[in-house]
Enzyme design. Sequence first.
Site, PDB file in Angstrom:
ATOM      1  N   LYS A  90      26.828 -39.615  19.859  1.00 12.62           N
ATOM      2  CA  LYS A  90      28.141 -40.141  19.496  1.00 12.62           C
ATOM      3  C   LYS A  90      28.636 -41.203  20.469  1.00 12.62           C
ATOM      4  O   LYS A  90      28.096 -41.416  21.545  1.00 12.62           O
ATOM      5  CB  LYS A  90      29.142 -38.991  19.354  1.00 12.62           C
TER       6      LYS A  90
ATOM      7  N   ARG B  25      24.741 -29.044  17.685  1.00 10.77           N
ATOM      8  CA  ARG B  25      24.207 -29.783  16.535  1.00 10.77           C
ATOM      9  C   ARG B  25      23.594 -31.082  17.066  1.00 10.77           C
ATOM     10  O   ARG B  25      24.293 -31.904  17.662  1.00 10.77           O
ATOM     11  CB  ARG B  25      25.334 -30.064  15.543  1.00 10.77           C
TER      12      ARG B  25
END
Length: 312
Positions: free
Chosen positions: A231, A271
């Site tokens: 991210k 995740r």
Amino acid sequence: MERAAAVGRSRAPTELEGLPRPGRCLVMGILNVTPDSFSDGGLYADSRRAVDRGLELAAQGADIVDVGGESTRPGARPVGLEEELARTVPVVRDLARAGVCTSIDTMHAPVARAAVEAGACMVNDVSGGLADPAMASTVAAAGVPYVAMHWRAPSREMDRHADYRDVVADVTAELGHRLRQLTEQGVDPARIVLDPGLGFAKRPEHDWTLLAGLGPLRQLGYPLLVGASRKRFIGAALADGGAGEVPPAGRDVATAAVSALAAAGGAFCVRVHDVRAGLDAVLMASAYLEHLDRDSDPGRDGPPGAGRGGHP
């Protein structure tokens, strides 16, 4: 915070019915069957390639393979329901038939229902049920674990909602309010997993503060899923540290470091795109927690791995 505490439980469970029980933080492998996901869009848009990739993730050690048919990257546009169903359900069905514990990453109740009927063992909803009012009753009827993420707005406008007085307190309170609504709508509290929503209506400083502040979130009494993989806040930290601009696919080593921090901080599941690195990370966190506990209590008896941070 009072409302959050009202729905909290004394201790987050370390196992959920229907999910693997490896005795450590779980690793969820990401399988995007989309043309426009932020780091791997288009790689697995073909169903056969997607199934092969899901099997590869499972072979690499993924406890759960998370199948998503709609990009939730910042600015992403929604896809039609029929398109999302066509992208995801065949992949879920084939992976489930092969014995892979598969999650469906969706905000839409019809997709969740169809995926569970096809064999999905979990529903992962980035909106926490806010995008589709029918989601709560759907997962309640399905009786599978449900990931409810902190969410303020759709992807195309979420960056405009990254405004917090105290991001840990605000996210904890908002998740607590959402928990109350979900349980009132029939979702079994024993099947709920919370996700603080790193990168969703958050700036990098918010993401790091949440990662460092998992403790208050854990006090809600529910397992935590942390999704940090590749991210923007990781890319920003690498750039600030002198690594220059690192594209999403080049952030896996840094992601593994964040996964280790999350697991050591009590995450129930991480995740990730790179499962091998993610598994190594949570194993290191598990060993660290075990020895941290043994050092703090030399006379402690118990099985290996009986450490802190939500690990059995």
